[in-house]
Design an enzyme around this catalytic site. Sequence first.
Site, PDB file in Angstrom:
ATOM      1  N   VAL A 213       0.839  -1.209   0.000  1.00 29.74           N
ATOM      2  CA  VAL A 213       0.000   0.000   0.000  1.00 29.74           C
ATOM      3  C   VAL A 213       0.875   1.260   0.000  1.00 29.74           C
ATOM      4  CG1 VAL A 213      -1.681   1.339   1.359  1.00 29.74           C
ATOM      5  CG2 VAL A 213      -1.963  -1.144   1.093  1.00 29.74           C
TER       6      VAL A 213
ATOM      7  N   ASP B 169       5.629 -22.351   5.769  1.00 26.29           N
ATOM      8  CA  ASP B 169       6.327 -23.585   5.388  1.00 26.29           C
ATOM      9  C   ASP B 169       7.698 -23.371   4.739  1.00 26.29           C
ATOM     10  OD1 ASP B 169       4.043 -24.712   6.318  1.00 26.29           O
ATOM     11  OD2 ASP B 169       3.360 -25.545   4.419  1.00 26.29           O
TER      12      ASP B 169
HETATM   13  O1  F6P Z   1       0.665 -24.382   4.292  1.00 23.00           O
HETATM   14  C1  F6P Z   1       0.818 -23.664   5.455  1.00 23.00           C
HETATM   15  C2  F6P Z   1       0.269 -24.399   6.635  1.00 23.00           C
HETATM   16  O2  F6P Z   1       0.538 -23.622   7.768  1.00 23.00           O
HETATM   17  C3  F6P Z   1       0.784 -25.807   6.827  1.00 23.00           C
HETATM   18  O3  F6P Z   1       2.006 -25.844   7.508  1.00 23.00           O
HETATM   19  C4  F6P Z   1      -0.350 -26.416   7.617  1.00 23.00           C
HETATM   20  O4  F6P Z   1      -0.432 -27.790   7.377  1.00 23.00           O
HETATM   21  C5  F6P Z   1      -1.550 -25.744   7.053  1.00 23.00           C
HETATM   22  O5  F6P Z   1      -1.132 -24.519   6.535  1.00 23.00           O
HETATM   23  C6  F6P Z   1      -2.658 -25.547   8.058  1.00 23.00           C
HETATM   24  O6  F6P Z   1      -3.773 -25.111   7.382  1.00 23.00           O
HETATM   25  P1  F6P Z   1      -5.181 -24.863   8.080  1.00 23.00           P
HETATM   26  O7  F6P Z   1      -5.043 -23.644   8.934  1.00 23.00           O
HETATM   27  O8  F6P Z   1      -6.120 -24.686   6.956  1.00 23.00           O
HETATM   28  O9  F6P Z   1      -5.442 -26.066   8.929  1.00 23.00           O
END
Ligand code: F6P
Length: 308
Positions: free
Chosen positions: A9, A113
């Site tokens: 922004v 991740d």
């Molecule tokens: O992809 C990122 C992440 O944080 C993963 O490490 C984890 O498995 C997932 O998202 C968790 O997703 P949600 O919040 O939808 O359970």
Amino acid sequence: MNACVRAVVRTALYLGIDVYGIKYGYNGMIEGDIYKMKSYSVSNILQRGGTILKSARSNEFRTKEGRQKAFDHLSKRGIEGLVAIGGDGTLTGANLFYEEFGIPTVGAPGTIDNDLYGSDWTIGFDTAVNTALDAIDKIRDTANSHDRVFFVEVMGRNSGYIAIHCGIGGGAEMVMVPETSVTIKDVIETLTDGRSRHKTSHIVIVAEGGDQGNAHEIAAKVAEYLPELDMRVTNLGHVQRGGAPTSKDRILASRLGMAAVEGLINGEKNVMVGVVNDKITYTSIKLAISKSKPINQELMRLVHVMSI
Ligand code: F6P
């Protein structure tokens, strides 16, 4: 992500460009949940976890009709470029959208991740690791005082980055990640060997999504062979996805946000902005989502050597 939103922004406004916020990701684009942002719209968010724009996983964006609706909402407002902050799913959507409608898009890697090719670091990773480390340090007190074995499960859907960094930073005896096969037999050997060398407690970091099962399943299998060990399991879960960002994440997100806008101005069209060797880079989104980012085997070796 807030730090990145703020940087996008402020950079756009600095360059004299109108900027809109889209709520709830692609869902908001489909629904037209889009609003004009001012400098004050992003005041006082740099230090806050999450995203003021909210987030959602959008099934409708997977359909051609959904994407058409999204495009119509952008056109109506004269939006000529898109910055999409997110992980694999966000970038996959962005790539498809660009291929269909040609709207210049720069993706910014936002996922705890750290699994996106084209950037050494992704927004949220450092904060997640530090949050997990804080918990692991606390768990260690019990492990140590009670001579226990702890299996600590951390996030990282298909990626062992969080686990390895927690393993090194938290002084774990072992790390189990999806990229490298560590068997139950290996765990049993490590624990047995450690006990024979008078190690009284152990911490094993388990990345979710590994081929040996989750931390509870692994602990149960190990317990069949080593029933004399006092074992516990902790799943750190979503605490890893929240909280005030670390300085490293704030700076990374700010750099990426500014570079995303500058990329659009300079004619980038379907790329992910990243930081490689501390330099801003632009990698085609196609490559970022199709190439895997290997884990550093030297770090795996470091865990092993340190656990002697
Ligand atoms: O992809 C990122 C992440 O944080 C993963 O490490 C984890 O498995 C997932 O998202 C968790 O997703 P949600 O919040 O939808 O359970």
